[in-house]
Design a protein around this motif. Structure first.
Motif, PDB file in Angstrom:
ATOM      1  N   TRP A  87       0.722   9.162   1.055  1.00  0.00           N
ATOM      2  CA  TRP A  87      -0.313  10.093   1.501  1.00  0.00           C
ATOM      3  C   TRP A  87      -0.167  10.395   2.985  1.00  0.00           C
ATOM      4  N   ASN A  88       0.078   9.357   3.790  1.00  0.00           N
ATOM      5  CA  ASN A  88       0.254   9.564   5.226  1.00  0.00           C
ATOM      6  C   ASN A  88       1.430  10.497   5.513  1.00  0.00           C
ATOM      7  N   ASP A 117      -1.137  -0.365   9.247  1.00  0.00           N
ATOM      8  CA  ASP A 117      -0.769  -0.062   7.858  1.00  0.00           C
ATOM      9  C   ASP A 117      -1.473   1.185   7.342  1.00  0.00           C
ATOM     10  N   ASN A 118      -2.653   1.472   7.884  1.00  0.00           N
ATOM     11  CA  ASN A 118      -3.413   2.635   7.420  1.00  0.00           C
ATOM     12  C   ASN A 118      -2.773   3.956   7.803  1.00  0.00           C
ATOM     13  N   TYR A 119      -1.822   3.930   8.766  1.00  0.00           N
ATOM     14  CA  TYR A 119      -1.219   5.182   9.235  1.00  0.00           C
ATOM     15  C   TYR A 119       0.306   5.162   9.183  1.00  0.00           C
ATOM     16  N   LYS A 147      -0.664   4.764  -0.030  1.00  0.00           N
ATOM     17  CA  LYS A 147      -1.174   5.133   1.294  1.00  0.00           C
ATOM     18  C   LYS A 147      -0.040   5.650   2.170  1.00  0.00           C
ATOM     19  N   TYR A 148       1.112   5.005   2.088  1.00  0.00           N
ATOM     20  CA  TYR A 148       2.265   5.486   2.850  1.00  0.00           C
ATOM     21  C   TYR A 148       2.654   6.895   2.424  1.00  0.00           C
ATOM     22  N   TYR A 184      -3.081  10.492  12.703  1.00  0.00           N
ATOM     23  CA  TYR A 184      -2.203  11.551  12.216  1.00  0.00           C
ATOM     24  C   TYR A 184      -1.752  12.470  13.348  1.00  0.00           C
ATOM     25  N   THR A 213       3.957   5.751   7.759  1.00  0.00           N
ATOM     26  CA  THR A 213       4.561   6.705   6.839  1.00  0.00           C
ATOM     27  C   THR A 213       5.550   5.987   5.930  1.00  0.00           C
ATOM     28  N   PRO A 250       0.843  -1.223   0.000  1.00  0.00           N
ATOM     29  CA  PRO A 250       0.000   0.000   0.000  1.00  0.00           C
ATOM     30  C   PRO A 250       0.866   1.257   0.000  1.00  0.00           C
TER      31      PRO A 250
END
Length: 275
Positions: free
Chosen positions: A70-71, A219-221, A67-68, A137, A223, A64
């Protein structure tokens, strides 16, 4: 009459630039090599006989990675805006106003920046855990302040001190308050310094690893630095994919510096000549 640089100067500059750029060049060349060429007899060859961009495709399809990115962008951008905004007021007060304890405050700011991250990691993690801010975040923005805020204050104090006091005195004579003086007189003159500080704060937040590794485990957050570190193969470490991801992460910073290099240089040199 200006003296022209000799051929030895250009030879030295070419060697110097090559030494500085060598790690990035090697990583880029490794990122377009097949896995078989990264080990064995071909490991130290500059170019591969069969270059491929499969590593770049794999980075975005098997992980992902967007996503990394974007974070990292969200956390770094918010941290930069928030830090430079707060630091500008702190630096203005320290540089332009007369009050007791300015030296002590600057010393405390410097001492905070000198603390090793590992020494502050446990208490910061416990506080964020109790507040329910891990895997978020804001859970990274708060500790990133301990890295970027002292740096920003120290840099901006130097810029604010170089602005002539006559402009501020003229604004006071016209009846301007401290806030009006700051926004209408000081702030426009300090834009190069603010811009340079923002670039440095953004890069510091973008590259931070230890806090991101510990505080955000989902994984959703995650970096980019943590995401790349977590790349795993079934039996070996996917060095080709790691190199490709490193190139992708570095390109935005390089483009940003190239696009805004005039403002950065202007900010770095604006306080070097005394008016």
């Amino acid at each position: 009459m200006e003296k022209k640089a000799g051929p030895l100067f250009y030879v030295f500059m070419v060697i110097f630039v090559f030494i500085v750029m060598f790690p990035f060049i090697w990583i880029f060349l490794s990122s377009i090599k097949p896995s078989s060429d990264l080990f064995g007899d071909n490991a130290f060859d500059w170019f591969s006989d069969e270059p491929t961009f499969k590593n770049y495709v794999s980075v975005f399809t098997n992980y992902p990675f967007l996503k990394y990115l974007w974070n990292s962008f969200v956390v770094s951008s918010i941290t930069t805006i928030y830090t430079v905004f707060i630091a500008s007021f702190c630096a203005y007060a320290i540089a332009r106003m007369q009050f007791r304890g300015k030296t002590v405050i600057l010393g405390l700011v410097l001492s905070v920046s000198m603390f090793p991250q590992i020494a502050t990691l446990s208490p910061i993690y416990i506080i964020l855990k109790n507040l329910g801010l891990t895997n978020s975040y804001i859970g990274l923005i708060i500790p990133y302040t301990t890295i970027t805020l002292p740096l920003s204050i120290w840099i901006l104090v130097v810029f604010f001190r170089k602005i002539p006091h006559d402009l501020e005195e003229a604004a006071k004579i016209d009846g301007a308050t401290h806030m009006q003086t700051y926004w209408k007189v000081i702030f426009p003159l300090a834009v190069p310094g603010l811009f340079t500080t923002a670039i440095l704060a953004f890069i510091a937040a973008w590259n931070e690893f230890l806090f991101a590794l510990t505080i955000n485990t989902s994984d959703n957050y995650k970096t980019v630095p943590v995401g790349i570190a977590m790349f795993q193969g079934q039996y070996t470490i996917p060095w080709g994919e790691i190199c490709a991801a490193t190139v992708v992460v570095t390109i935005p910073l390089v483009i940003m510096v190239l696009v805004f290099q005039k403002r950065i240089v202007s900010g770095l040199t604006s306080g070097s000549v005394k008016e």
